[in-house]
Design an enzyme around this catalytic site. Structure first.
Site, PDB file in Angstrom:
ATOM      1  N   ILE A  95     -18.225 -10.234 -13.341  1.00  0.00           N
ATOM      2  CA  ILE A  95     -17.504 -11.322 -14.029  1.00  0.00           C
ATOM      3  C   ILE A  95     -18.502 -12.395 -14.471  1.00  0.00           C
ATOM      4  CG2 ILE A  95     -15.255 -11.033 -12.918  1.00  0.00           C
ATOM      5  CD1 ILE A  95     -16.104 -13.432 -11.063  1.00  0.00           C
ATOM      6  N   ALA A  96     -19.815 -12.063 -14.417  1.00  0.00           N
ATOM      7  CA  ALA A  96     -20.837 -13.087 -14.655  1.00  0.00           C
ATOM      8  C   ALA A  96     -21.191 -13.170 -16.144  1.00  0.00           C
ATOM      9  CB  ALA A  96     -22.050 -12.799 -13.796  1.00  0.00           C
ATOM     10  N   ARG A  97     -22.045 -12.293 -16.583  1.00  0.00           N
ATOM     11  CA  ARG A  97     -22.466 -12.253 -17.984  1.00  0.00           C
ATOM     12  C   ARG A  97     -22.876 -10.833 -18.336  1.00  0.00           C
ATOM     13  NH1 ARG A  97     -20.414 -16.163 -19.123  1.00  0.00           N
ATOM     14  NH2 ARG A  97     -21.181 -18.079 -20.084  1.00  0.00           N
TER      15      ARG A  97
ATOM     16  N   GLU B 210     -20.918  -7.820 -26.099  1.00  0.00           N
ATOM     17  CA  GLU B 210     -19.529  -8.174 -26.374  1.00  0.00           C
ATOM     18  C   GLU B 210     -19.396  -8.983 -27.662  1.00  0.00           C
ATOM     19  OE1 GLU B 210     -18.991 -10.234 -22.504  1.00  0.00           O
ATOM     20  OE2 GLU B 210     -18.415 -11.989 -23.710  1.00  0.00           O
TER      21      GLU B 210
ATOM     22  N   HIS C   5     -13.469 -10.532 -21.299  1.00  0.00           N
ATOM     23  CA  HIS C   5     -14.017 -11.849 -20.944  1.00  0.00           C
ATOM     24  C   HIS C   5     -12.895 -12.879 -20.755  1.00  0.00           C
ATOM     25  CE1 HIS C   5     -17.953 -14.349 -21.223  1.00  0.00           C
ATOM     26  NE2 HIS C   5     -17.083 -14.923 -20.421  1.00  0.00           N
ATOM     27  N   ILE C   6     -12.027 -12.590 -19.780  1.00  0.00           N
ATOM     28  CA  ILE C   6     -10.873 -13.479 -19.527  1.00  0.00           C
ATOM     29  C   ILE C   6     -10.974 -14.169 -18.169  1.00  0.00           C
ATOM     30  CG2 ILE C   6      -9.266 -12.252 -21.050  1.00  0.00           C
ATOM     31  CD1 ILE C   6      -8.104 -10.916 -18.454  1.00  0.00           C
ATOM     32  N   GLY C   7     -12.185 -14.211 -17.601  1.00  0.00           N
ATOM     33  CA  GLY C   7     -12.346 -14.781 -16.253  1.00  0.00           C
ATOM     34  C   GLY C   7     -11.685 -16.137 -16.068  1.00  0.00           C
TER      35      GLY C   7
ATOM     36  N   ARG D 297     -30.563 -16.583  -4.917  1.00  0.00           N
ATOM     37  CA  ARG D 297     -31.940 -17.101  -4.994  1.00  0.00           C
ATOM     38  C   ARG D 297     -32.245 -17.966  -3.787  1.00  0.00           C
ATOM     39  NH1 ARG D 297     -31.894 -19.685 -10.802  1.00  0.00           N
ATOM     40  NH2 ARG D 297     -29.888 -20.153  -9.895  1.00  0.00           N
TER      41      ARG D 297
ATOM     42  N   GLY E  40     -23.017 -19.116  -5.969  1.00  0.00           N
ATOM     43  CA  GLY E  40     -22.694 -20.480  -6.408  1.00  0.00           C
ATOM     44  C   GLY E  40     -21.233 -20.761  -6.083  1.00  0.00           C
ATOM     45  N   ARG E  41     -20.656 -21.693  -6.855  1.00  0.00           N
ATOM     46  CA  ARG E  41     -19.283 -22.116  -6.558  1.00  0.00           C
ATOM     47  C   ARG E  41     -18.286 -20.959  -6.644  1.00  0.00           C
ATOM     48  NH1 ARG E  41     -21.105 -27.035 -10.158  1.00  0.00           N
ATOM     49  NH2 ARG E  41     -21.907 -25.239 -11.265  1.00  0.00           N
ATOM     50  N   ILE E  42     -18.434 -20.113  -7.688  1.00  0.00           N
ATOM     51  CA  ILE E  42     -17.457 -19.022  -7.862  1.00  0.00           C
ATOM     52  C   ILE E  42     -17.670 -17.954  -6.786  1.00  0.00           C
ATOM     53  CG2 ILE E  42     -16.606 -17.232  -9.453  1.00  0.00           C
ATOM     54  CD1 ILE E  42     -17.480 -19.100 -11.782  1.00  0.00           C
TER      55      ILE E  42
END
Ligand code: 8YV
Length: 326
Positions: free
Chosen positions: A238-240, A269, A287-289, A179, A156-158
């Site tokens: 860095i996703a989830r 987390e 979680h500081i992305g 996907r 995606g964008r990131i």
């Protein structure tokens, strides 16, 4: 006319509250108490709007208990904390905060990849512990970023912003799996080649995960996938949390199935799997992305703007479901 009532699920920049107070009665949470689902539900009763962060779950149970609720604005691009079908069925609008955090989050992903490959956390701990008494030829020798193969799962964008950094800034070869395949124009712009997931795992020197969390991405990287990677490879998430099987990763890091990992998100987390805390070859961040001041202000501003638009009869800026006011 009575002002609508908005609940802030967590603390936020005071300016945001002041802006929302122009259109609504705001119940703030500047003490930043993390409410249980029952506490959140209790406070949400009688409110028409809520400002949430990624940790605040809005599901069918919450919606059933809060029939006055009309809009939930998430200060996050990811919205796996929202049950969108349940919100649509309850005619509750949902919004997220995309775009404004793309570059900042890509920066963190790249930083984690570099810190992981070059063993920065491990070597800093060594230095701080007073263990640095002499230089040696292979001391904290890691792997290169420039010229290496960057694998991206989730384009995606990131993912695309990371690909541009890798290809244009560091001369990396970029392979990705997603996907759906990007358009030829976007592939050319990102200098990224589409491969199967198996090829991605086998080819990447550094693999970065940037895909959204859903039932289908749960444990997308587990013991079997880690075994398909190069023993010299690094993995960055860095996703989830939940996309990686943290127990399997801790074991793979211990066994050196892969060389190292950089993690910004975790399955439970803010709890971190104890196995990950024990191994030296992992860089851990809480979680500081998206955590730069300008970006967090932009994310909060976008969530607030969605609430203001809703309550002043304007179109939502970043809707996630059909407009329920029609
Ligand atoms: C947030 C995130 O900081 O936007 C997302 O999806 O994961 C982060 O940028 C976090 O979810 C708090 O809202």
């Amino acid at each position: 006319m009575n002002k609508p009532k908005i609940l802030m699920a967590r603390a936020v920049f005071p300016d945001i509250i002041a802006r929302l107070e122009q259109v609504a009665d705001v119940e703030a949470n500047q003490a930043d108490v993390v409410w249980s689902k029952a506490e959140l539900t209790e406070r949400l009763r009688g409110k028409q709007g809520v400002f949430t962060t990624g940790g605040d779950r809005i599901d069918a149970e919450v919606l059933a208990a809060c029939p006055d609720l009309r809009i939930c604005a998430n200060m996050a691009v990811g919205y796996n904390n929202f049950d969108i079908p349940a919100m649509t069925a309850a005619r509750v609008a949902a919004t997220n905060a995309p775009d404004v955090l793309t570059e900042t989050t890509a920066d963190l992903g790249f930083a984690l990849m570099m810190a992981t490959a070059r063993r920065m956390a491990e070597s800093e701990h060594f230095l701080r512990a007073g263990q640095w008494t002499k230089w040696s030829f292979d001391m904290f020798a890691g792997s290169d970023i420039h010229g290496a193969t960057l694998g991206i799962l989730g384009m995606g964008r990131i993912g695309q912003a990371i690909a541009r950094r890798g290809a244009l800034g560091f001369g990396m070869k970029v392979v990705y799996h997603n996907r759906s395949r990007l358009s030829p124009e976007l592939e050319a712009e990102c200098k990224a080649r589409y491969v199967s997931k198996d090829e991605l795992l086998a080819q990447a020197d550094h693999l970065i995960l940037v895909l959204p969390y859903s039932a289908s991405s749960h444990h997308a990287i587990g013991a079997a996938e880690l075994a398909q990677m190069k023993p010299t490879a690094t993995l960055v998430n860095i996703a989830r949390g939940g996309i990686v099987d943290d127990a399997a990763l801790a074991q793979a890091l211990k066994n050196r199935t892969i060389a190292a990992a950089g993690l910004d998100v975790f399955e439970e987390e803010p709890k971190v799997h104890p196995g990950l805390l024990e191994v030296p070859n992992v860089v851990l961040t809480p979680h500081i992305g998206s955590a730069s001041i300008p970006t967090r202000m932009a994310m909060a501003g976008l969530a607030a703007d969605n609430l203001i638009a809703f309550f002043t009869g304007k179109p939502l800026l970043t809707p996630l479901n059909p407009e329920p006011r029609a």
